[in-house]
Each structure stands twice: as structure tokens, then as C-alpha cells.
Design a protein around this motif. Structure first.
Motif, PDB file in Angstrom:
ATOM      1  N   GLY A 172       0.530  -0.855   0.062  1.00  0.00           N
ATOM      2  CA  GLY A 172      -0.165   0.018  -0.552  1.00  0.00           C
ATOM      3  C   GLY A 172       0.398   1.308   0.466  1.00  0.00           C
ATOM      4  N   ILE A 173       1.697   1.287  -0.936  1.00  0.00           N
ATOM      5  CA  ILE A 173       2.830   2.784  -0.895  1.00  0.00           C
ATOM      6  C   ILE A 173       2.109   3.632  -1.795  1.00  0.00           C
ATOM      7  CG2 ILE A 173       4.886   3.310  -1.428  1.00  0.00           C
ATOM      8  CD1 ILE A 173       5.859   0.327  -1.494  1.00  0.00           C
ATOM      9  N   ARG A 174       1.684   4.949  -0.657  1.00  0.00           N
ATOM     10  CA  ARG A 174       1.070   6.146  -1.983  1.00  0.00           C
ATOM     11  C   ARG A 174       1.999   7.239  -2.489  1.00  0.00           C
ATOM     12  NH1 ARG A 174      -2.169   3.343  -1.419  1.00  0.00           N
ATOM     13  NH2 ARG A 174      -2.018   4.231  -3.780  1.00  0.00           N
ATOM     14  N   MET A 175       2.899   7.548  -1.700  1.00  0.00           N
ATOM     15  CA  MET A 175       4.309   8.118  -2.249  1.00  0.00           C
ATOM     16  C   MET A 175       5.226   7.606  -3.380  1.00  0.00           C
ATOM     17  SD  MET A 175       4.500  11.754  -1.972  1.00  0.00           S
ATOM     18  CE  MET A 175       5.834  12.656  -1.653  1.00  0.00           C
ATOM     19  N   TRP A 176       5.449   8.317  -4.867  1.00  0.00           N
ATOM     20  CA  TRP A 176       6.398   7.297  -5.691  1.00  0.00           C
ATOM     21  C   TRP A 176       6.596   8.393  -6.566  1.00  0.00           C
ATOM     22  CZ3 TRP A 176       6.603   2.114  -6.310  1.00  0.00           C
ATOM     23  CH2 TRP A 176       5.476   1.090  -5.508  1.00  0.00           C
ATOM     24  N   TYR A 177       8.941   7.968  -6.754  1.00  0.00           N
ATOM     25  CA  TYR A 177       9.617   9.142  -6.854  1.00  0.00           C
ATOM     26  C   TYR A 177       9.649   8.194  -8.772  1.00  0.00           C
ATOM     27  CZ  TYR A 177       9.941  10.955  -2.747  1.00  0.00           C
ATOM     28  OH  TYR A 177       9.432  11.551  -0.612  1.00  0.00           O
ATOM     29  N   LEU A 178       9.562   9.589  -9.285  1.00  0.00           N
ATOM     30  CA  LEU A 178       9.885   8.786 -11.175  1.00  0.00           C
ATOM     31  C   LEU A 178      10.819   9.018 -11.006  1.00  0.00           C
ATOM     32  CD1 LEU A 178       6.535  10.641 -12.637  1.00  0.00           C
ATOM     33  CD2 LEU A 178       6.900   8.086 -11.918  1.00  0.00           C
ATOM     34  N   GLY A 179      11.724   8.242 -10.388  1.00  0.00           N
ATOM     35  CA  GLY A 179      13.522   8.285 -11.423  1.00  0.00           C
ATOM     36  C   GLY A 179      14.518   9.484  -9.632  1.00  0.00           C
ATOM     37  N   ASN A 180      15.207  10.038  -9.783  1.00  0.00           N
ATOM     38  CA  ASN A 180      16.139  10.967  -8.914  1.00  0.00           C
ATOM     39  C   ASN A 180      17.394  11.090 -10.000  1.00  0.00           C
ATOM     40  OD1 ASN A 180      17.518  10.973  -6.155  1.00  0.00           O
ATOM     41  ND2 ASN A 180      19.420  10.339  -7.435  1.00  0.00           N
ATOM     42  N   GLU A 181      17.482  12.994  -9.499  1.00  0.00           N
ATOM     43  CA  GLU A 181      18.189  13.308  -9.815  1.00  0.00           C
ATOM     44  C   GLU A 181      18.371  12.952 -11.528  1.00  0.00           C
ATOM     45  OE1 GLU A 181      21.496  13.438  -7.296  1.00  0.00           O
ATOM     46  OE2 GLU A 181      20.259  14.526  -5.945  1.00  0.00           O
ATOM     47  N   MET A 182      17.802  13.304 -12.783  1.00  0.00           N
ATOM     48  CA  MET A 182      17.993  12.932 -13.850  1.00  0.00           C
ATOM     49  C   MET A 182      18.249  14.056 -14.551  1.00  0.00           C
ATOM     50  SD  MET A 182      16.672   9.968 -13.694  1.00  0.00           S
ATOM     51  CE  MET A 182      17.953   9.411 -15.441  1.00  0.00           C
ATOM     52  N   ASP A 183      19.105  15.331 -14.207  1.00  0.00           N
ATOM     53  CA  ASP A 183      19.592  16.354 -14.205  1.00  0.00           C
ATOM     54  C   ASP A 183      21.336  16.020 -14.689  1.00  0.00           C
ATOM     55  OD1 ASP A 183      19.316  16.930 -12.177  1.00  0.00           O
ATOM     56  OD2 ASP A 183      19.293  19.199 -12.613  1.00  0.00           O
ATOM     57  N   GLY A 184      21.278  15.472 -13.595  1.00  0.00           N
ATOM     58  CA  GLY A 184      22.593  14.578 -12.951  1.00  0.00           C
ATOM     59  C   GLY A 184      23.310  14.360 -14.108  1.00  0.00           C
ATOM     60  N   PRO A 185      24.550  14.833 -14.926  1.00  0.00           N
ATOM     61  CA  PRO A 185      25.135  13.961 -16.148  1.00  0.00           C
ATOM     62  C   PRO A 185      25.928  12.730 -14.787  1.00  0.00           C
ATOM     63  CG  PRO A 185      26.431  15.894 -15.241  1.00  0.00           C
ATOM     64  CD  PRO A 185      25.273  16.151 -14.504  1.00  0.00           C
ATOM     65  N   TRP A 186      26.263  12.602 -13.564  1.00  0.00           N
ATOM     66  CA  TRP A 186      26.354  11.440 -12.981  1.00  0.00           C
ATOM     67  C   TRP A 186      25.730  10.445 -12.854  1.00  0.00           C
ATOM     68  CZ3 TRP A 186      25.136  15.992 -10.829  1.00  0.00           C
ATOM     69  CH2 TRP A 186      24.663  16.102 -10.291  1.00  0.00           C
ATOM     70  N   GLN A 187      24.609  10.291 -13.008  1.00  0.00           N
ATOM     71  CA  GLN A 187      23.565   9.781 -12.810  1.00  0.00           C
ATOM     72  C   GLN A 187      23.727   8.333 -14.079  1.00  0.00           C
ATOM     73  OE1 GLN A 187      20.163   8.862 -10.718  1.00  0.00           O
ATOM     74  NE2 GLN A 187      21.732  10.318 -10.479  1.00  0.00           N
ATOM     75  N   LEU A 188      22.801   7.084 -13.884  1.00  0.00           N
ATOM     76  CA  LEU A 188      22.980   6.156 -15.007  1.00  0.00           C
ATOM     77  C   LEU A 188      21.386   7.181 -15.999  1.00  0.00           C
ATOM     78  CD1 LEU A 188      23.610   2.745 -13.193  1.00  0.00           C
ATOM     79  CD2 LEU A 188      24.519   4.255 -15.270  1.00  0.00           C
ATOM     80  N   GLY A 189      21.211   7.019 -16.862  1.00  0.00           N
ATOM     81  CA  GLY A 189      20.433   7.136 -17.943  1.00  0.00           C
ATOM     82  C   GLY A 189      20.079   8.526 -17.098  1.00  0.00           C
ATOM     83  N   HIS A 190      20.882   9.649 -17.244  1.00  0.00           N
ATOM     84  CA  HIS A 190      21.254  10.933 -17.518  1.00  0.00           C
ATOM     85  C   HIS A 190      20.542  11.251 -18.908  1.00  0.00           C
ATOM     86  CE1 HIS A 190      21.836  15.204 -17.829  1.00  0.00           C
ATOM     87  NE2 HIS A 190      23.303  14.318 -19.012  1.00  0.00           N
ATOM     88  N   SER A 191      19.424  12.312 -19.567  1.00  0.00           N
ATOM     89  CA  SER A 191      18.945  12.914 -19.977  1.00  0.00           C
ATOM     90  C   SER A 191      18.227  14.103 -20.486  1.00  0.00           C
ATOM     91  CB  SER A 191      17.095  11.603 -21.106  1.00  0.00           C
ATOM     92  OG  SER A 191      17.011  11.713 -19.439  1.00  0.00           O
ATOM     93  N   PRO A 192      18.593  14.872 -21.703  1.00  0.00           N
ATOM     94  CA  PRO A 192      17.874  15.863 -21.496  1.00  0.00           C
ATOM     95  C   PRO A 192      16.611  15.516 -21.260  1.00  0.00           C
ATOM     96  CG  PRO A 192      18.987  15.418 -23.568  1.00  0.00           C
ATOM     97  CD  PRO A 192      18.682  14.247 -22.787  1.00  0.00           C
ATOM     98  N   ALA A 193      15.937  17.488 -20.426  1.00  0.00           N
ATOM     99  CA  ALA A 193      15.021  17.579 -19.789  1.00  0.00           C
ATOM    100  C   ALA A 193      14.299  17.135 -20.601  1.00  0.00           C
ATOM    101  CB  ALA A 193      14.445  19.183 -19.525  1.00  0.00           C
ATOM    102  N   ASP A 194      13.123  17.074 -22.043  1.00  0.00           N
ATOM    103  CA  ASP A 194      12.411  16.388 -22.698  1.00  0.00           C
ATOM    104  C   ASP A 194      12.617  15.368 -22.590  1.00  0.00           C
ATOM    105  OD1 ASP A 194      12.289  19.179 -23.785  1.00  0.00           O
ATOM    106  OD2 ASP A 194      13.071  18.731 -25.655  1.00  0.00           O
ATOM    107  N   ASP A 195      13.826  14.463 -22.807  1.00  0.00           N
ATOM    108  CA  ASP A 195      13.574  12.909 -22.538  1.00  0.00           C
ATOM    109  C   ASP A 195      13.475  12.431 -21.606  1.00  0.00           C
ATOM    110  OD1 ASP A 195      14.468  12.843 -25.355  1.00  0.00           O
ATOM    111  OD2 ASP A 195      16.486  12.244 -25.333  1.00  0.00           O
ATOM    112  N   TYR A 196      13.666  13.242 -20.181  1.00  0.00           N
ATOM    113  CA  TYR A 196      13.204  12.595 -19.331  1.00  0.00           C
ATOM    114  C   TYR A 196      11.885  12.647 -19.011  1.00  0.00           C
ATOM    115  CZ  TYR A 196      11.298  12.843 -14.432  1.00  0.00           C
ATOM    116  OH  TYR A 196      11.269  12.619 -12.888  1.00  0.00           O
ATOM    117  N   ALA A 197      11.495  13.673 -19.082  1.00  0.00           N
ATOM    118  CA  ALA A 197       9.628  14.880 -18.738  1.00  0.00           C
ATOM    119  C   ALA A 197       8.790  13.404 -19.756  1.00  0.00           C
ATOM    120  CB  ALA A 197       9.918  16.090 -19.193  1.00  0.00           C
ATOM    121  N   LYS A 198       9.399  13.086 -20.948  1.00  0.00           N
ATOM    122  CA  LYS A 198       8.798  12.534 -21.721  1.00  0.00           C
ATOM    123  C   LYS A 198       8.276  11.253 -21.319  1.00  0.00           C
ATOM    124  CE  LYS A 198       9.350  14.660 -25.988  1.00  0.00           C
ATOM    125  NZ  LYS A 198      10.525  14.363 -27.851  1.00  0.00           N
ATOM    126  N   LYS A 199       9.346  10.078 -20.560  1.00  0.00           N
ATOM    127  CA  LYS A 199       9.677   9.082 -19.852  1.00  0.00           C
ATOM    128  C   LYS A 199       8.507   9.145 -18.569  1.00  0.00           C
ATOM    129  CE  LYS A 199      13.734   5.998 -19.556  1.00  0.00           C
ATOM    130  NZ  LYS A 199      14.534   5.549 -18.876  1.00  0.00           N
TER     131      LYS A 199
END
Length: 513
Positions: free
Chosen positions: A164-191
Motif C-alpha cells: 500500500g505504498i502511496r508516494m512514488w518518485y519518478l527517478g532521481n536527479e535525472m539532470d545530473g551527468p553522474w546519473q545512470l540514464g542521465h538524459s535531456p529534460a525533454d527525454d526524461y519528461a516524456k518518460k
């Protein structure tokens, strides 16, 4: 002696205080999990291997909700690695923190632990190396009662009731070049948008957090947030903020005023969200999840974040091809000054209670944490434990918009800043109020007068102050109780006016009833 004045009126309400404001964060990083919350064989370990001494301290801290399992770790995490028989779980390379992840603690174990400490579990999904299908599957596993192959797998793994988990985070720090799967804002936002839509189709009751800029110093801030929200505004409930603070080059004056930096950051994020609201002609007001905040000394011990973002670990401990288990990472030992700053940051969060309805002090145990443990040994409270615990205990009801009259001082980083900062809370049902104050002066005590007439109370139940003649004093394994808050005997009332003296470089909590 310097003087200041605080004016309080319960009619001037900022907003209701959401208990999620007193959340925290545990990531599979360093010793946060292993030898932090979980250590089979420890003298206090329970039948699941969790340290009871840590459970007691987390309860005392008053943590309402805990974000898990990351953080940078989540962008490479395969959630299925942490379910099923422990002896069959894989050992994986934790690319975020260059260590071995044994997966001995996964969703089932962590959910059990949050129940033991009385906190809500908030869960982050991998949108770095994974995608919508993976997020849907973990939500189905966690929240669907029964009947599907995935939900029945949870039952087979020992959990009959849904998490029954209510709060879900859609990824983490996706604008950071250190992040696996780092992507431009448009690409992350669509996903993020398509994932949010899918999650709501499976469970309409979930609350969703879009990944905002990972720090206000990012070159992408606040443009990243605007772009992400233009795609996701109708799909999510929150945009995230992350902020870490440290004293730089001996600039204590700027460090003590970090609350000003947090205020300006929040004001910018709120303005960006409200711009997108206007752009979309929306009736919905988006809230803020400040899901990583704390004092973190990144400059000398770790490679800088985000200025040089190829590493986050201690370079003198992990080198070459070494992939250790549970290395000691980012185990900052906090001072009195650090505790005063943490108290000031809590004041800033309360001051934005109308929009910041979830926040996570990062982290909870060992890694930049208010609680420290020794493997096989003791657990103790860092200095930063106390302002968080007292604020969580006293701040109920609504946050009030107070007016502070105080002298100012000049800072290199923030310009002119008030010597005294304050916020008040009021719980009409319980007949209780609280005032939280910081004295940023490095040399002078400050006497503060507080007009209580509008509150209708003149009874001081308690006044606790964090201060010390040595502002660099710390709690350590050898001296775990060196620094503690103490009763402030100067608090007194005359008629409807409260007078209290704040020592130099101090944080104070006053309970009224």
C-alpha cells in the motif's frame, strides 16, 4: 546585548503542516543499510536482523516517512534482486557508489523495518536504466492485493497484504551527468509522463513526484524544472528539490544563513511551477517534495557535487578495481554550528508549509546522518539529531507567518541577512503553540521579545536551546553525549510578552500552552 522582536498572530497562516515534512531518506550507500539499520549478529538485533538500538533512536527522532531505495543507487537498481529467498539473491555492482550490493535488504525487509519504526514507506522507481514497464511491475507487486501473477509472487514471498505504498518518485536527479540514464529534460519528461499515466491507470491513488533539478547550482536550473513540468504537470503531484549545504573557506556567516539560500531556492521552484500552472490554465496547484536536504561536507572528503560529478565516494578509501561491501562513505561528524544550521533549514521548510508538503532529511543513519552506529557496537545521536527531533515533536497544526524585527549582518554569499530568524506553529485543537528561533550572531547573545497576546497564551511549557561555547563541539563514539540541548532559563513572561535570550550561534525551540 542585541535585541530583536517577533510578532505572532494565529490569523496569519502559511499552511497546514503535513507530517511528511519530517521525513528522511535511506539509500543503499555506504553503511546506511548494512551495519546501519540492519546487522544480524549485533547484540541488539531482532529476529529479522534489524538493530533495535537504531529502531529506538529513529522513533525518538520522530521520522514520519522514509524515501527508499535511492538516490543515485536507484537509477541502476533491479528491484527484483531484493525479493525472494535471501540465499538466492544476486550480488550486484553498485555503480552509483562503487561497492558490492548484497541485496540482503529489499522491499519486504525495508517495509517491515518502516513498520517497526512507525514511518511511512515512500518508494523511488528506476527511470535511469529501466522504464515504464519496470515501474508498473514493482507497483503491481507492492500495491495490488491478489489475483495477478506479480501480486501472487509477493504473497508467495511471504507478504499476504499489499504494501500500500502511496508516494512514488519518478527517478532521481535525472539532470545530473553522474546519473545512470542521465538524459535531456525533454527525454526524461516524456518518460516520466508516460510512466505517471501508466502508474495511475494501475493504481489511481498513488501520489507521484517528478524529478526536478538536482541542485540549485546546476546550470540547468530552473529551466529543467520548467520543461519537465510542461510535460508532466497534469500527471504528477510534486516536483522534487535537493539541496545540500556546507561551510566554505571558513565563511561561517554565510553558512549560518543557509536558510536564506533554501528560501530563495524554494521561491524559485514555486514560481516556476506556478508559471506552468498559468501556462496550462490549470486549476491544480503543484506541491514541492524537498526529498534530499542536509548539511553535507562535499568539498574535501568527496569529489565536488555537482561541480565535478564523476565520483561521490572517498577517493582515499576506494581506488582501482576495488569493489568493497559497505564502505564508510560520507560519514560526516556534525558540530554545534551544523546543528544550528539544520534547525534553521527546518524553519525555512515550515515557512513554506503551504507548498512543501513532503521533505526528507538526507540521510537517516551513518551517511550524512543524525544517527551514527559502530558495527557490533553502539549507536548514538549526532548534534543534528536534536533540532529535528524537537521540531518534529512540537510543530503541529499550522505554520504561522511571523514578523521578525532584527538587526542584520553582511554575508559574502547571501548579502544582508537578519541576525534572528524564526517561525511559529499553532495547534488550535490541542491548545499548543511553538516558536523556533535561530541566532546567527557569532559574538552576541540576543534578547528576543515575543508578543503572545493574539495566541491567547502566556504559559511557557519548555524552552530548549542548542548552543555551546565551542561551536565545533561534536558527539563521537568516545563522547556520544558531549552536545545536547539544554533548558533555556531566560524564558519568562510578563503579561502577554515572552522574553528569551538566545546565545550566540544557537537554535531554540519554545513550547507554549
Amino acid at each position: 546585548m542585541t535585541n530583536a522582536r517577533v510578532n505572532i498572530d494565529p490569523q496569519f497562516v502559511v499552511g497546514a503542516i503535513n507530517r511528511r515534512l519530517f521525513g528522511s531518506f535511506i539509500e543503499h550507500m555506504g553503511r546506511a543499510v548494512y551495519t546501519g539499520i540492519y546487522e544480524p549478529g549485533h547484540p541488539t538485533a531482532d529476529d529479522e536482523g534489524f538493530r533495535r538500538d537504531v529502531i529506538d533512536l529513529v522513533r525518538e527522532l520522530g521520522v514520519s516517512a522514509i524515501r527508499y531505495p535511492g538516490g543515485n543507487f536507484v537509477s541502476g537498481f533491479q528491484w527484483k534482486d531484493g525479493i525472494g529467498p535471501r540465499e538466492q539473491r544476486p550480488r550486484r555492482l553498485n555503480l552509483a557508489w562503487r561497492s558490492i550490493e548484497t541485496n540482503q535488504v529489499g522491499l519486504h525487509e525495508f517495509a517491515s523495518w518502516t513498520e517497526k519504526v512507525g514511518s511511512e514507506l515512500m518508494y523511488a522507481v528506476n527511470l535511469g536504466t529501466a522504464d515504464t514497464a519496470d515501474a508498473l511491475e514493482v507497483l503491481e507487486y507492492a500495491n495490488i492485493e491478489k489475483g495477478s501473477t506479480v501480486s501472487e509472487q509477493r504473497i508467495a514471498n511471504g507478504r499476504t497484504d499489499a504494501f500500500g505504498i502511496r508516494m512514488w518518485y519518478l527517478g532521481n536527479e535525472m539532470d545530473g551527468p553522474w546519473q545512470l540514464g542521465h538524459s535531456p529534460a525533454d527525454d526524461y519528461a516524456k518518460k516520466a509522463s508516460r510512466t505517471a499515466k501508466a502508474l495511475r491507470q494501475l493504481d489511481p491513488e498513488v501520489e507521484l513526484v517528478a524529478s526536478g533539478s538536482s541542485h540549485p547550482t546546476m546550470a540547468t536550473f530552473p529551466e529543467w524544472d520548467r520543461t519537465v513540468l510542461e510535460y508532466t504537470y497534469d500527471d504528477v503531484d510534486y516536483i522534487s528539490c535537493h539541496g545540500y549545504y556546507e561551510e566554505k573557506a571558513g565563511d561561517l556567516g554565510s553558512f549560518l544563513a543557509c536558510g536564506v539560500k533554501m528560501d530563495r531556492y524554494l521561491d524559485t521552484v514555486i514560481a516556476t511551477a506556478d508559471y506552468v500552472k498559468a501556462l496550462k490554465r490549470s486549476d491544480k496547484t503543484l506541491n514541492i517534495s524537498f526529498d534530499e536536504w542536509n548539511v553535507w561536507y562535499l568539498g574535501d572528503n568527496l569529489r565536488s557535487f555537482p561541480r565535478q560529478a564523476d565520483r561521490f565516494y572517498r577517493t582515499d578509501e576506494i581506488e582501482g578495481n576495488d569493489w568493497p561491501e559497505t564502505p564508510r562513505l560520507a560519514e560526516d561528524v556534525y558540530s554545534v554550528a551544523d546543528a544550528v544550521v539544520v534547525g534553521g533549514l527546518l524553519i525555512s521548510l515550515l515557512r513554506h508549509a503551504d507548498r512543501v508538503t513532503s521533505a526528507s532529511m538526507s540521510m537517516l543513519v551513518n551517511v550524512i546522518a543524525p544517527i551514527t552506529t559502530e558495527p557490533g557496537g553502539a549507536a548514538w545521536r549526532q548534534t543534528t539529531f536534536y533540532p529535528f527531533a524537537l521540531t518534529s515533536a512540537l510543530a503541529h497544526g499550522v505554520a504561522l507567518d511571523v514578523r521578525v524585527e532584527s538587526d542584520h549582518y553582511e554575508t559574502d554569499e547571501h548579502g544582508s541577512v537578519a541576525l534572528v530568524d524564526a517561525v511559529a506553529t499553532h495547534d488550535a485543537d490541542a491548545g499548543r503553540s511553538a516558536v523556533f528561533l535561530v541566532n546567527r550572531s557569532q559574538s552576541d547573545d540576543i534578547t528576543v521579545t515575543i508578543d503572545l497576546a493574539a495566541l491567547g497564551t502566556t504559559t511557557v511549557l519548555d524552552a530548549q536551546t542548542m548552543a555551546d561555547d565551542d561551536i565545533s563541539a561534536r558527539n563521537t563514539r568516545e563522547d556520544p553525549d558531549r552536545v545536547r540541548p539544554s533548558r533555556n532559563p531566560s524564558a519568562s513572561t510578563a503579561g502577554s510578552v515572552l522574553t528569551i535570550t538566545l546565545p550566540a550561534v544557537s537554535w531554540t525551540a519554545v513550547s507554549l500552552g
